[in-house]
Design an enzyme around this catalytic site. Structure first.
Site, PDB file in Angstrom:
ATOM      1  N   TYR A  50      37.832  55.667  40.853  1.00 37.05           N
ATOM      2  CA  TYR A  50      38.157  54.965  39.608  1.00 37.05           C
ATOM      3  C   TYR A  50      38.919  55.887  38.634  1.00 37.05           C
ATOM      4  O   TYR A  50      39.470  55.418  37.646  1.00 37.05           O
ATOM      5  CB  TYR A  50      36.899  54.400  38.919  1.00 37.05           C
ATOM      6  CG  TYR A  50      36.081  53.439  39.761  1.00 37.05           C
ATOM      7  CD1 TYR A  50      36.624  52.836  40.891  1.00 37.05           C
ATOM      8  CD2 TYR A  50      34.764  53.137  39.438  1.00 37.05           C
ATOM      9  CE1 TYR A  50      35.867  51.967  41.678  1.00 37.05           C
ATOM     10  CE2 TYR A  50      34.007  52.258  40.210  1.00 37.05           C
ATOM     11  CZ  TYR A  50      34.568  51.690  41.335  1.00 37.05           C
ATOM     12  OH  TYR A  50      33.817  50.830  42.104  1.00 37.05           O
ATOM     13  N   LEU A 190      30.888  38.482  39.046  1.00 39.98           N
ATOM     14  CA  LEU A 190      31.402  37.265  38.411  1.00 39.98           C
ATOM     15  C   LEU A 190      32.458  36.583  39.275  1.00 39.98           C
ATOM     16  O   LEU A 190      32.961  35.509  38.927  1.00 39.98           O
ATOM     17  CB  LEU A 190      31.962  37.596  37.015  1.00 39.98           C
ATOM     18  CG  LEU A 190      30.906  38.145  36.043  1.00 39.98           C
ATOM     19  CD1 LEU A 190      31.556  38.629  34.748  1.00 39.98           C
ATOM     20  CD2 LEU A 190      29.838  37.103  35.756  1.00 39.98           C
ATOM     21  N   SER A 231      32.878  44.973  31.636  1.00 39.31           N
ATOM     22  CA  SER A 231      33.617  44.468  30.485  1.00 39.31           C
ATOM     23  C   SER A 231      34.011  45.670  29.654  1.00 39.31           C
ATOM     24  O   SER A 231      33.237  46.608  29.505  1.00 39.31           O
ATOM     25  CB  SER A 231      32.770  43.506  29.651  1.00 39.31           C
ATOM     26  OG  SER A 231      33.543  43.062  28.553  1.00 39.31           O
TER      27      SER A 231
END
Ligand code: NAD
Length: 273
Positions: A50, A190, A231
């Site tokens: 990442y 999600l 988020s």
């Protein structure tokens, strides 16, 4: 507020809900980590690939919480597999994050064609014994991959982090995990919002007065999974943790189960090398 934790098969425990750092820009990561910890999260899901482990460490150090109250996960990337290379990769991650040890180190993908995940697993076992990592696990492992490392080493991963959402429910793999005491952790929980408009999700959202994302995260929790939504907005982080004061009924859980479509958003672990 204290949030639920799940026991791990090595005697430790992991917070059930955390936040993920995939695609969080390096220069925003420290802020996101601080905001996540301020919102009450105690589980952070990072990875070497990442590119933001430095920010993870910065955020952790500048937050108003003690290091030991936070569960930090990171992962060995595919090009660092193998006995010695994995030891170096773990050392590199620890340096970037600025910690003596992390709570959980995962093999990011099995990469079956490389044929190195068993050596990588043996390396993680040794690193745990050396105190570099507290718990060890895997990600994107299939049943056959799990059987191989367990059969060869006798060491069962604490956790398998897999793609899991209403359109890919991983029923068979979850049953294998349950039988062997492996925590299932859902990535892309999600499902890129593809089920937000689905009738069972909308109906549960209307009944509970919650948002579709909260209904889906609550569904993961009631399945017994650990879950790590992402988020970068403080309000989104708060919303995704606010899932412990309502319950889905058995009928709502069953209705969401009908959304299974065998649909991946990410790569197939059998083919990703
Ligand atoms: P996610 O399912 O958490 O979804 C993130 C997307 O949903 C973002 O676009 C975000 O803005 C949006 N979102 C977040 N909260 C929302 C809300 N309440 N309402 C509406 N939209 C919302 O997806 P993800 O980041 O792909 O997965 C979560 C974490 O899983 C990653 O950050 C990473 O840590 C981990 N992960 C691991 C692997 C792996 O191979 N092990 C692969 C992918 C992701």
């Amino acid at each position: 507020m204290t949030h639920p934790i799940l026991p791990l098969n090595d005697g430790r425990a992991i917070p059930q809900v955390g936040f993920g750092l995939w695609q969080v820009p390096a220069d925003e990561t420290a802020r996101v980590v601080r905001e996540g910890l301020a919102a009450g999260y105690r589980l952070i899901d990072g990875a070497a690939i990442y590119g933001n482990e430095v920010g993870l460490g910065e955020g952790l150090r500048s937050a108003d919480v003690s290091r030991d109250s936070v569960f930090v996960t990171t992962k060995v990337w595919n090009d660092r597999q193998g006995r010695d290379e994995t030891a170096r990769a773990v050392e590199d991650s620890l340096q970037r994050i600025g910690l003596d040890r992390v709570d959980l180190m995962l093999i990011h993908w099995p990469c079956p064609e490389q044929g190195l995940f068993l050596d990588t697993w043996k390396s993680l076992i040794a690193l745990r014994e050396a105190g570099k990592v507290r718990s060890i696990g895997v990600s994107n492992f299939r049943i056959s991959d799990l059987e191989r490392i367990i059969g060869e080493t006798g060491v069962v991963p604490a956790l398998n982090q897999i793609e899991l959402h209403p359109r890919l429910q991983q029923t068979e793999l979850r049953a294998f995990h349950a039988k062997h005491g492996i925590v299932t952790q859902s990535w892309t929980p999600l499902g890129q919002g593809r089920s937000f408009g689905a009738a069972p999700v909308q109906a549960a959202a209307a009944r509970t007065g919650r948002r579709p994302a909260q209904v889906i995260l609550r569904w993961h929790v009631q399945l017994g999974c650990s879950v790590i939504p992402r988020s970068t907005r403080a309000a989104g982080l708060v919303e995704n943790l606010d899932i412990f004061n309502f319950t889905l009924t058995e009928a709502e859980m069953a209705a969401i189960a009908t959304l299974e479509a065998g649909e991946r958003t990410g790569p197939d672990p059998a083919k990703f090398n």
